[in-house]
Design an enzyme around this catalytic site. Structure first.
Site, PDB file in Angstrom:
ATOM      1  N   HIS A  71       0.839  -1.211   0.000  1.00  0.00           N
ATOM      2  CA  HIS A  71       0.000   0.000   0.000  1.00  0.00           C
ATOM      3  C   HIS A  71       0.877   1.266   0.000  1.00  0.00           C
ATOM      4  O   HIS A  71       0.934   1.947  -0.988  1.00  0.00           O
ATOM      5  CB  HIS A  71      -1.019   0.047   1.136  1.00  0.00           C
ATOM      6  CG  HIS A  71      -1.889  -1.167   1.208  1.00  0.00           C
ATOM      7  ND1 HIS A  71      -2.660  -1.572   0.150  1.00  0.00           N
ATOM      8  CD2 HIS A  71      -2.085  -2.111   2.191  1.00  0.00           C
ATOM      9  CE1 HIS A  71      -3.309  -2.688   0.476  1.00  0.00           C
ATOM     10  NE2 HIS A  71      -2.973  -3.037   1.694  1.00  0.00           N
ATOM     11  N   ASP A 113      -4.911  -8.568  -3.247  1.00  0.00           N
ATOM     12  CA  ASP A 113      -5.128  -8.330  -1.825  1.00  0.00           C
ATOM     13  C   ASP A 113      -6.380  -9.020  -1.274  1.00  0.00           C
ATOM     14  O   ASP A 113      -6.362 -10.213  -0.993  1.00  0.00           O
ATOM     15  CB  ASP A 113      -5.146  -6.808  -1.591  1.00  0.00           C
ATOM     16  CG  ASP A 113      -5.104  -6.416  -0.125  1.00  0.00           C
ATOM     17  OD1 ASP A 113      -5.077  -7.313   0.718  1.00  0.00           O
ATOM     18  OD2 ASP A 113      -5.094  -5.216   0.175  1.00  0.00           O
TER      19      ASP A 113
HETATM   20 ZN    ZN Z   1      -3.192  -6.990   2.774  1.00  0.00          ZN
END
Ligand code: ZN
Length: 460
Positions: A274, A325
């Site tokens: 991220h 993810d």
């Molecule tokens: Zn993750």
């Protein structure tokens, strides 16, 4: 030794026709010869791309995709309310469920153009928090899913110890995830032999986040993995949420990415997943570190995380790869498209990540995500070249979306047009054809087992 003749293929130096690819018994490429006239090779038609690595996966979350799209009783839904749904879901899963879900997911990934995955694996224990008789039970289930489907796997057992910055006690519902240092060392030692001498597997570590480990524990984990495989991949969630940034500042006086870059020798083995919330100074330092930013655009959009500073980061030669993810979307092209679209919406421009004039945006993003993904997985793949795994993704040249297009124009059409039927017709993983006519060769079996598991889980 097997020989393939690729009609039209993307190699590291660009597009070529009639590419002879020789592959050894381990599924690795030994030679690549464009403009070949070989008659005895297996023909591979269409437009062939290298397989894209998926650098961030929590496999079990595939089965809860879409279950957190109702607003909660108090409103104010966020990443943190989604996490409550996820904890409740994770509490119900058996080892058989984990394997059924991961197998279905990995087959879907192969159909979507991902031929390798980094599994950030954090459900380790029984629902009451006690270890299974074999503490690596759930890791073996993930490895079995990878073996069955043919996807290459970097396995990242998660180290999760605390419930917040400053070594706060973990919560009750995190009990399936937790290890102390000795238990984590035993888990790594138990897993290590299954990864030796395998071109399609690598063992790394995943300290969950700065809120889930202490600085001392982070250092210990690095020592543990280096004793097994010096330089193995290290992945960590970081700066996904603004609340996490604020908590980190309250704890240390520094922002998460800043703290990590100050505390650890962050370099090419690292993947910062991220890294959404960075200052300009953090963006510049991360780009210079040669670490990979693990970007997960569909999940980041779904969870309302924020937008990664991709224009500035890529302008400074920052490395990145793509992950699905939470698997709210399992689609390699879609995640690359969303990465560019987030920047377009933010900056009100077009082709912002092409990098220089007159370059294909799709080509730039695809090349960079293959390179960054392979680096993050610590495996030799992501390119059709000698020494890499023989992973091919073949687009159907007869698909209407690709009509009249070749080379970069075909790649742009695949990434930026969204059609009901995927143009991915065939996929080879390690030289083995695992997707035929758009479906994994065992898709029917996997889906039946997956539906059976979900019928039970969601009735409970
Ligand atoms: Zn993750």
């Amino acid at each position: 030794m097997r020989r393939f003749l690729l009609r039209h293929a993307l190699l590291p130096d660009g597009w070529h026709d009639d590419v002879l690819v020789e592959v050894d018994a381990g599924g690795m490429i030994t030679a690549v010869t464009p403009q070949s006239t070989a008659k005895d090779a297996e023909p591979v038609g269409g437009i062939t791309l290298p397989g894209l690595p998926n650098l961030h996966s929590h496999a079990f979350q595939r089965a809860m995709a879409g279950l957190a799209e109702r607003s909660g009783p108090a409103g104010g839904d966020s990443f943190w309310t989604w996490r409550e749904t996820m904890y409740r879901f994770a509490a119900r899963l058996t080892p058989e469920d984990i394997e059924a879900i991961a197998t279905q997911l990995y087959a879907e990934m192969l159909q979507a153009g991902y031929t390798a995955v980094a599994e950030f694996h954090y459900v380790h224990h029984q629902p009451d928090g006690s270890a299974y008789d074999d503490p690596a039970e759930l890791s073996w289930r993930v490895l079995a899913a990878a073996d069955s489907t043919g996807i290459a796997l970097t396995h990242l057992p998660v180290l999760y110890r605390y419930g917040g910055f400053g070594a706060r006690a973990p919560q009750e519902r995190q009990r399936r995830f937790l290890h102390d240092a000795p238990a984590y060392a035993r888990l790594l030692e138990r897993l290590a032999p299954a990864f030796r001498d395998r071109g399609d597997r690598r063992l790394g570590i995943a300290p969950h986040s700065l809120r889930a480990v202490s600085p001392e524990l982070l250092d210990q984990a690095l020592e543990m993995i280096d004793a097994i495989d010096n330089g193995a991949p290290v992945h960590i969630h970081i700066a996904e949420q603004t609340a996490e940034v604020e908590d980190c500042i309250a704890w240390s006086g520094r922002r998460p990415v800043e703290w990590l870059l100050d505390h650890c020798a962050v370099g090419a083995r690292w993947c910062l997943v991220h890294a959404t919330h960075m200052t300009d100074a953090e963006t510049a330092r991360l780009a210079a570190s040669q670490a990979v930013a693990g970007l997960c655009p569909s999940t980041e959009a779904n969870l309302g995380d924020g937008i990664f500073p991709a224009v500035s980061y890529l302008a400074q030669d920052g490395r990145f790869g793509i992950g699905s993810d939470s698997h709210i979307g399992v689609h390699a092209a879609e995640d690359l498209r969303l990465l560019e679209y987030g920047q377009r919406l933010l900056h009100r421009g077009r082709n912002l990540l092409a990098g220089r004039p007159e370059r294909s945006t799709g080509r730039r993003l695809f090349d960079a995500a293959c390179r960054g993904g392979a680096q993050a997985l610590g495996l030799k793949l992501g390119a059709i070249t000698s020494g890499c795994r023989a992973d091919f993704v073949c687009l159907d040249e007869d698909a209407p979306a690709l009509a009249g297009r070749r080379g970069d124009a075909a790649l742009d059409a695949w990434i930026f047009t969204s059609t009901p039927q995927s143009p991915i017709r065939e996929v080879y993983a390690g030289g083995r054809r695992v997707v035929e006519n758009r479906r994994h060769v065992r898709a029917g079996d996997y889906a039946a087992r997956y539906r059976e598991a979900l019928d039970r889980i969601l009735q409970e």
